[in-house]
Motif scaffolding. Structure first.
Motif, PDB file in Angstrom:
ATOM      1  N   GLU A 228       0.807  -1.166   0.040  1.00 35.92           N
ATOM      2  CA  GLU A 228       0.020   0.080   0.108  1.00 35.92           C
ATOM      3  C   GLU A 228       0.939   1.084   0.069  1.00 35.92           C
ATOM      4  O   GLU A 228       0.373   2.223  -0.489  1.00 35.92           O
ATOM      5  N   LEU A 229       2.122   1.130   0.491  1.00 28.05           N
ATOM      6  CA  LEU A 229       3.047   2.226   0.489  1.00 28.05           C
ATOM      7  C   LEU A 229       3.714   2.325  -0.784  1.00 28.05           C
ATOM      8  O   LEU A 229       4.319   3.521  -0.981  1.00 28.05           O
ATOM      9  N   GLN A 230       3.616   1.440  -1.907  1.00 28.34           N
ATOM     10  CA  GLN A 230       4.363   1.368  -2.980  1.00 28.34           C
ATOM     11  C   GLN A 230       3.684   1.622  -4.226  1.00 28.34           C
ATOM     12  O   GLN A 230       4.050   1.900  -5.526  1.00 28.34           O
ATOM     13  N   VAL A 231       2.298   2.349  -3.881  1.00 29.57           N
ATOM     14  CA  VAL A 231       1.265   2.886  -5.131  1.00 29.57           C
ATOM     15  C   VAL A 231       1.676   3.897  -5.627  1.00 29.57           C
ATOM     16  O   VAL A 231       1.946   4.944  -5.025  1.00 29.57           O
ATOM     17  N   THR A 232       1.639   4.300  -6.722  1.00 28.13           N
ATOM     18  CA  THR A 232       1.981   5.386  -7.568  1.00 28.13           C
ATOM     19  C   THR A 232       0.750   5.722  -8.612  1.00 28.13           C
ATOM     20  O   THR A 232      -0.294   4.721  -8.727  1.00 28.13           O
ATOM     21  N   GLU A 233       0.788   6.866  -9.309  1.00 22.81           N
ATOM     22  CA  GLU A 233      -0.339   7.106 -10.197  1.00 22.81           C
ATOM     23  C   GLU A 233       0.048   5.975 -11.456  1.00 22.81           C
ATOM     24  O   GLU A 233      -1.065   5.933 -12.403  1.00 22.81           O
ATOM     25  N   ASN A 234       1.024   5.343 -11.491  1.00 22.29           N
ATOM     26  CA  ASN A 234       1.078   4.484 -12.577  1.00 22.29           C
ATOM     27  C   ASN A 234       1.017   2.976 -12.261  1.00 22.29           C
ATOM     28  O   ASN A 234       0.992   2.114 -13.262  1.00 22.29           O
ATOM     29  N   THR A 235       0.351   2.890 -10.929  1.00 24.12           N
ATOM     30  CA  THR A 235      -0.047   1.424 -10.785  1.00 24.12           C
ATOM     31  C   THR A 235      -1.193   0.912 -11.530  1.00 24.12           C
ATOM     32  O   THR A 235      -2.142   1.956 -11.798  1.00 24.12           O
ATOM     33  N   PRO A 236      -1.368  -0.281 -11.974  1.00 23.71           N
ATOM     34  CA  PRO A 236      -2.294  -0.625 -12.920  1.00 23.71           C
ATOM     35  C   PRO A 236      -3.880  -0.587 -12.371  1.00 23.71           C
ATOM     36  O   PRO A 236      -3.807  -0.677 -11.033  1.00 23.71           O
ATOM     37  N   PRO A 237      -4.620  -0.458 -12.965  1.00 20.44           N
ATOM     38  CA  PRO A 237      -6.355  -0.466 -12.706  1.00 20.44           C
ATOM     39  C   PRO A 237      -6.479  -1.892 -11.843  1.00 20.44           C
ATOM     40  O   PRO A 237      -5.827  -2.758 -12.118  1.00 20.44           O
ATOM     41  N   THR A 238      -7.137  -1.714 -11.003  1.00 16.67           N
ATOM     42  CA  THR A 238      -7.185  -2.920 -10.006  1.00 16.67           C
ATOM     43  C   THR A 238      -8.718  -3.284  -9.388  1.00 16.67           C
ATOM     44  O   THR A 238      -9.545  -2.310  -8.990  1.00 16.67           O
ATOM     45  N   PHE A 239      -8.852  -4.450  -9.112  1.00 17.75           N
ATOM     46  CA  PHE A 239     -10.008  -5.055  -8.690  1.00 17.75           C
ATOM     47  C   PHE A 239      -9.691  -5.402  -7.332  1.00 17.75           C
ATOM     48  O   PHE A 239      -8.843  -6.625  -7.142  1.00 17.75           O
ATOM     49  N   ILE A 240     -10.396  -5.294  -6.238  1.00 19.83           N
ATOM     50  CA  ILE A 240     -10.319  -5.771  -4.992  1.00 19.83           C
ATOM     51  C   ILE A 240     -11.493  -6.460  -4.320  1.00 19.83           C
ATOM     52  O   ILE A 240     -12.513  -5.889  -4.478  1.00 19.83           O
ATOM     53  N   LEU A 241     -11.199  -7.525  -3.668  1.00 15.49           N
ATOM     54  CA  LEU A 241     -12.332  -8.418  -3.108  1.00 15.49           C
ATOM     55  C   LEU A 241     -12.102  -8.701  -1.748  1.00 15.49           C
ATOM     56  O   LEU A 241     -10.980  -9.479  -1.659  1.00 15.49           O
ATOM     57  N   HIS A 242     -12.942  -8.580  -0.596  1.00 15.33           N
ATOM     58  CA  HIS A 242     -12.429  -9.269   0.626  1.00 15.33           C
ATOM     59  C   HIS A 242     -13.651  -9.423   1.367  1.00 15.33           C
ATOM     60  O   HIS A 242     -15.109  -8.545   1.013  1.00 15.33           O
ATOM     61  N   ALA A 243     -13.748 -10.316   2.271  1.00 20.23           N
ATOM     62  CA  ALA A 243     -14.877 -10.303   3.116  1.00 20.23           C
ATOM     63  C   ALA A 243     -14.494  -9.729   4.712  1.00 20.23           C
ATOM     64  O   ALA A 243     -13.416  -9.877   5.419  1.00 20.23           O
ATOM     65  N   GLY A 244     -15.433  -8.888   5.173  1.00 23.08           N
ATOM     66  CA  GLY A 244     -15.292  -8.154   6.469  1.00 23.08           C
ATOM     67  C   GLY A 244     -14.966  -9.093   7.513  1.00 23.08           C
ATOM     68  O   GLY A 244     -14.547  -8.760   8.463  1.00 23.08           O
ATOM     69  N   ASP A 245     -15.498 -10.269   7.508  1.00 24.06           N
ATOM     70  CA  ASP A 245     -15.217 -11.232   8.848  1.00 24.06           C
ATOM     71  C   ASP A 245     -14.020 -12.202   8.370  1.00 24.06           C
ATOM     72  O   ASP A 245     -13.874 -13.199   8.905  1.00 24.06           O
ATOM     73  N   ASP A 246     -13.117 -11.759   7.535  1.00 24.36           N
ATOM     74  CA  ASP A 246     -12.087 -12.705   7.172  1.00 24.36           C
ATOM     75  C   ASP A 246     -11.062 -12.762   8.526  1.00 24.36           C
ATOM     76  O   ASP A 246     -10.656 -11.781   9.407  1.00 24.36           O
ATOM     77  N   PRO A 247     -10.967 -14.053   9.122  1.00 23.54           N
ATOM     78  CA  PRO A 247     -10.458 -14.260  10.173  1.00 23.54           C
ATOM     79  C   PRO A 247      -8.750 -14.361  10.089  1.00 23.54           C
ATOM     80  O   PRO A 247      -8.047 -14.526  11.002  1.00 23.54           O
ATOM     81  N   ALA A 248      -8.358 -14.655   8.956  1.00 27.86           N
ATOM     82  CA  ALA A 248      -6.974 -14.791   8.522  1.00 27.86           C
ATOM     83  C   ALA A 248      -6.291 -13.562   8.162  1.00 27.86           C
ATOM     84  O   ALA A 248      -5.214 -13.042   8.724  1.00 27.86           O
ATOM     85  N   VAL A 249      -6.739 -13.006   7.239  1.00 28.42           N
ATOM     86  CA  VAL A 249      -6.229 -11.687   6.573  1.00 28.42           C
ATOM     87  C   VAL A 249      -7.026 -10.515   6.808  1.00 28.42           C
ATOM     88  O   VAL A 249      -8.026 -10.282   6.295  1.00 28.42           O
TER      89      VAL A 249
END
Length: 311
Positions: A228-249
């Protein structure tokens, strides 16, 4: 006797079925960051194919028919906490889904950081991922691909590897070996599914951090691989998916990545589901897991049109 005959017939039948071929990423004596050891690849008895102690990194190609192909390709980084690769669950199953949408897929078998054959832990996975995307681009014509439509998808620790590929593309983590290494490293898009993103305490998945960076990593390494600290304006388009109750991550991994992408004006889509836990793959294994494939398909189709327009 009847049962024995049936078993023999089944064995004969499956023996005739064509086996998928995993292509080595490197010649045997040219693997970077590698030393000879007594280590051997193993697949422990589990309900999924979980490959440990990979010695020869490679990719397995899954190609749609030429009539269905839309020119896109995705490098798949299965998860496994940087201790192994969930090869079918987050690899070949995903490849078959992508093929059904006309997208070529390549499942990555990448080395584990703490393998005794690896010299510097954190370099091995990203070396293999960088080589893999270059390999795909180099063979784009052979695979019927547009080399400017090649992305990456990663699950859990594989999501960390995918996000490393998408944020560390200015640096090659190995010395060039051949013409393949003239190809660019940066993926054209990223898909991060319940990803590990940060290496910072209180956010990271500790097992993944320990396996990748060791017991007591330096602050420099922690920062470098907190993507998250390495993102720049040239980072490629991104799709993110997560569950709010994730017990591991912790979901904070995805949230912090989303915030960094938005801050840098990178086109980003994020879906957070209230339930689903961790490691749900395509989301069809249990009732509370998100069935996210249709959302991802819509995103990929929109992205494909955008990439066409920008050419």
């Amino acid at each position: 006797m009847y049962k024995l005959v049936n078993i023999l017939l089944l064995l004969f039948y499956f023996g005739l079925m064509p086996a998928q071929h995993t292509t080595p990423l490197w010649k045997k004596n040219a693997i970077p960051n590698f030393q000879k050891s007594k280590g051997k690849e193993t697949i422990p008895p589990r309900d999924i194919i979980f490959i440990k102690n990979i010695q020869q990194p490679g990719i397995e190609a899954f190609l749609p028919s030429k009539q269905s192909a839309n020119g896109m390709a995705v490098l798949i980084c299965p998860g496994g906490g940087y201790s192994g690769v969930s090869y079918d669950w987050e690899g070949t199953d995903v490849a078959k889904w992508l093929n059904s949408k006309g997208i070529a897929a390549f499942v990555l078998k990448y080395r584990m950081p703490q393998a005794e054959s690896v010299l510097t832990s954190y370099k091995a996975p990203i070396q293999d991922a960088q080589r893999a995307i270059r390999y795909i681009r180099y063979h784009a014509q052979e695979f019927n691909l547009d080399k400017n439509k090649i992305g990456v998808i990663g699950f859990s620790a594989g999501g960390h590897l995918a996000s490393t590929l998408g944020t560390h593309y200015k640096k090659a983590y190995y010395n060039a070996k051949d013409d393949i290494d003239k190809e660019k490293i940066r993926p054209d898009f990223m898909m991060l599914i319940y990803p590990v993103i940060s290496m910072k305490k209180g956010i990271t998945h500790y097992g993944s951090r320990k396996n990748l960076l060791g017991e007591t990593p330096s602050e420099e390494l922690i920062t470098a691989f907190s993507n998250e600290l390495q993102v720049t304006e040239n980072t490629p388009p991104t799709f993110i998916l997560h569950a709010g109750d994730d017990p591991a991550v912790p979901i904070e991994n995805s949230i912090k990545m989303y915030q960094a992408l938005v801050k840098n004006k990178v086109k980003t889509t994020m879906h957070i589901y209230p339930t689903g836990g961790h490691g749900f793959g395509l989301g069809i294994s249990r009732k509370d897991a998100p069935d996210w494939a249709n959302l991802a398909t819509t995103w990929l189709n929109t992205l494909n049109n955008h990439l066409l327009e920008s050419k």
